[in-house]
Scaffold this motif. Structure first.
Motif: not given
Length: 612
Positions: A65-68, A126-129, A135-138, A304-307
């Motif tokens: 996963l990016p940045y992880s 994982y999907r949400r991350y 961005p291209s997937l988002a 939510t902890g999303r950030a």
């Protein structure tokens, strides 16, 4: 990586060998259990896909996963049978057996009692991350699906996900394959198209995506908005100006913001995060403190902890490429370490990763030998990387009740300035100053004063001390009263990785409920603030004939001094500086008042003379 059919044709052992070689090349440690999983679980699943006609679908195995550091077991890449656009399915494979699903997104295992994250929760995250950071997937989130497959376990009666995620068991193989068939075209002539989809994902630019940055900005905005004044505003605008140098004609700038405790460094950092997030910029925040980073994640993303993935550690950026980010905000940068990779220092890595690296620091807060975050060292690294240095000093004060005098009093008290110590009452004479400075002759009297302030004037009170007592692990679920001074005894705050009923975690001791009953040290206090601060001076720092004398041999923080090198006198000077800095940190946490006490009689008299 290859098509489903090509990888399955390799055989289980060759497939495991290939993945092990890839892991070594990526400098990832592959455990024996993971290798067995590749031979059995992964190869078994590929065989099932072949049987169901998915042989032309492309596979990316162990995708990071990016940045992880987290990795997805495999990503299936192909075309949507309905629209013909790229389609991706994240797959987590589990060999679990004898598992029970608990409340709160957890799973427990039979006789072992081990608790792990529910696979559905894991793959959903994982999907949400991935959507948050690509961005291209988002922009087309419906092209990304995720499933977890427990191929050795029979399905219990439970919810199996939503339109984009699902959890499947050994007796639900047909349902899983039907679901995959709904999002991945099985036509055998689409192998090349599937490979192009895989390559597009591999080459996609990873960055905090617009929706995620907007969301994190909203969460940061739920806090009271910071008003930036004077030098804070200058620093803020400097970063934005350098970021907007889109033509690249100017040299890359390294921004260094210097300020003492309470000067507004962290307010500046969060304001930058807020603004840049709403501009959908690639921005991240980093510190060297576990307690500080975890607490920032908690207070800015409490719903939510999303950030939370926007808040990282300095060492997280070692393998990033140059200018991956637009802005990297290095808060508490005096804690940057002297470790790095490939001959680089940690400062070099942080400078290279962002178009505009920002360092916020106080040189009097380094408390370990390997903490090298100084203006001089950052300037040297900037020059070595052909960058210009922009230095901004914050002279305002947003702590100590707004007192402009207390930081001066602390520096003079500890001998960190050329001017000698002065009594607090003499320093504030003739000036309005609501900040309280007190001395108490016993730890019980200090604790009583803090409790009285907390009760009568409201606010949060905490006691912190020099690291002069052992710090034992909890026993029978209780904290040990390690700190004993006469008939008064109290425990240290809970250690990291320990959960103790009735006590906040180490990261939340400074603001969590029920933190007053424990004593904090510099590692749990640094970076935080509370209304009323009690500071206990231990035997590691005493006064002899009016001069401070460090006694590192009296400290239980032995690892802090092991790395010191040089002559005995040089080591003693370095140890003294670190110990003095630690007490400066403890003294400068208070918003409204501080109370001091020393276990040493001569030091106590010195403190009595200069406190009120």
């Amino acid at each position: 990586m290859g098509s489903v059919r090509a990888l399955w044709d390799l055989g289980a052992e060759e497939l495991a060998r290939l993945l092990s070689a890839g892991a070594r090349q990526a400098k990832i440690s592959a455990e024996d259990g993971e290798k067995r999983s590749w031979e059995k679980s992964l190869w078994l699943f590929l065989g099932q896909l072949v049987e169901e006609g998915f042989g032309a679908v492309h596979v990316l195995a162990e995708r990071r996963l990016p940045y992880s550091s987290r990795r997805i077991d495999l990503v299936l890449c192909g075309l949507s049978p309905e629209s013909g656009i790229p389609s991706y399915v994240l797959v987590e494979l589990k060999q679990w057996t004898d598992v029970a699903f608990l409340d709160g997104g957890l799973a427990g295992f039979g006789t072992s009692g081990e608790v792990r994250l529910d696979p559905l929760e894991q793959v959903s995250q994982y999907r949400r991350y991935l959507l948050d950071f690509v961005p291209s997937l988002a922009r087309c989130s419906d092209m990304v699906h995720a499933v977890a497959y427990l191929h050795n376990e029979v399905a219990p009666a439970r919810d199996s996900g939503d339109a984009y995620t699902g959890l499947y068991f050994s007796n639900q193989r047909a349902e899983l394959m039907d679901r995959l068939g709904g999002v991945l075209d099985r036509a055998p002539g689409l192998a090349e198209a599937a490979e192009r989809c895989a390559k597009a994902l591999m080459s996609a630019v990873a960055a905090p995506s617009g929706p995620m940055l907007w969301f994190s900005g909203q969460e940061i905005r739920r806090r009271d908005r910071f008003v930036l004044l004077d030098e804070q505003q200058i620093a803020f605008r400097t970063v934005l100006r350098e970021l907007d140098d889109q033509d690249g004609k100017g040299r890359k700038k390294v921004v260094v913001v210097v300020g003492g405790p309470g000067s507004g460094k962290s307010a500046l950092a969060l304001s930058l995060m807020d603004t840049l997030a709403h501009q959908r910029r690639r921005v991240m925040h980093a510190t060297g403190s576990k307690a500080f980073t975890e607490s920032l994640r908690k207070v800015t993303t409490r719903e939510t902890g999303r950030a939370q993935e926007l808040f990282k550690y300095f060492f997280d950026f070692r393998e990033y490429t140059e200018n991956d980010l637009e802005v990297l905000i290095c808060d508490e940068a005096h804690r940057v370490r002297n470790t790095g990779t490939g001959g680089e220092s940690q400062i070099d890595s942080l400078i290279k990763v962002a178009k505009v690296p920002v360092f916020l620091l106080d040189e009097h807060q380094a408390v370990r030998p390997n903490e090298i975050g100084t203006v001089e060292r950052i300037a040297e690294a900037a020059a070595n990387n052909d960058c210009a240095l922009v230095k901004i000093e914050l002279r305002g004060q947003f702590r100590y009740g707004g007192s402009a005098l207390f930081d001066e009093w602390v520096l003079r008290l500890l001998g960190l300035t050329d001017e000698g110590p002065i009594a607090w009452s003499d320093l504030v004479v003739g000036q309005e100053d609501d900040f309280a400075v007190r001395f108490k002759p016993t730890p019980r009297a200090l604790e009583d004063w803090l409790r009285s302030q907390e009760k009568n004037l409201a606010g949060t009170a905490r006691i912190a001390a020099g690291f002069c007592w052992p710090w034992t692990d909890p026993k029978d679920g209780r904290l040990a009263n390690d700190i004993e001074i006469g008939d008064w005894c109290r425990p240290w705050n809970a250690k990291q990785k320990f959960t103790v009923e009735g006590a906040p975690s180490a990261s939340h001791w400074s603001f969590g409920d029920k933190g007053f009953g424990q004593v904090g040290c510099v590692y749990t206090a640094q970076g935080f603030e509370y209304d009323w601060a009690g500071v206990i001076f231990g035997e590691d720092l005493v006064v002899r004939r009016g001069t401070w004398r460090a006694q590192p041999g009296k400290s239980h923080d032995r690892s802090a001094f092991r790395e010191l090198r040089g002559s005995q006198s040089a080591v003693e000077r370095s140890a003294a500086r670190l110990i003095l800095n630690a007490y400066k940190v403890l003294l400068t946490r208070a918003l409204r008042g501080v109370c001091v006490y020393s276990v040493d009689e001569e030091t106590a008299e010195y403190l009595r003379e200069y406190a009120k």
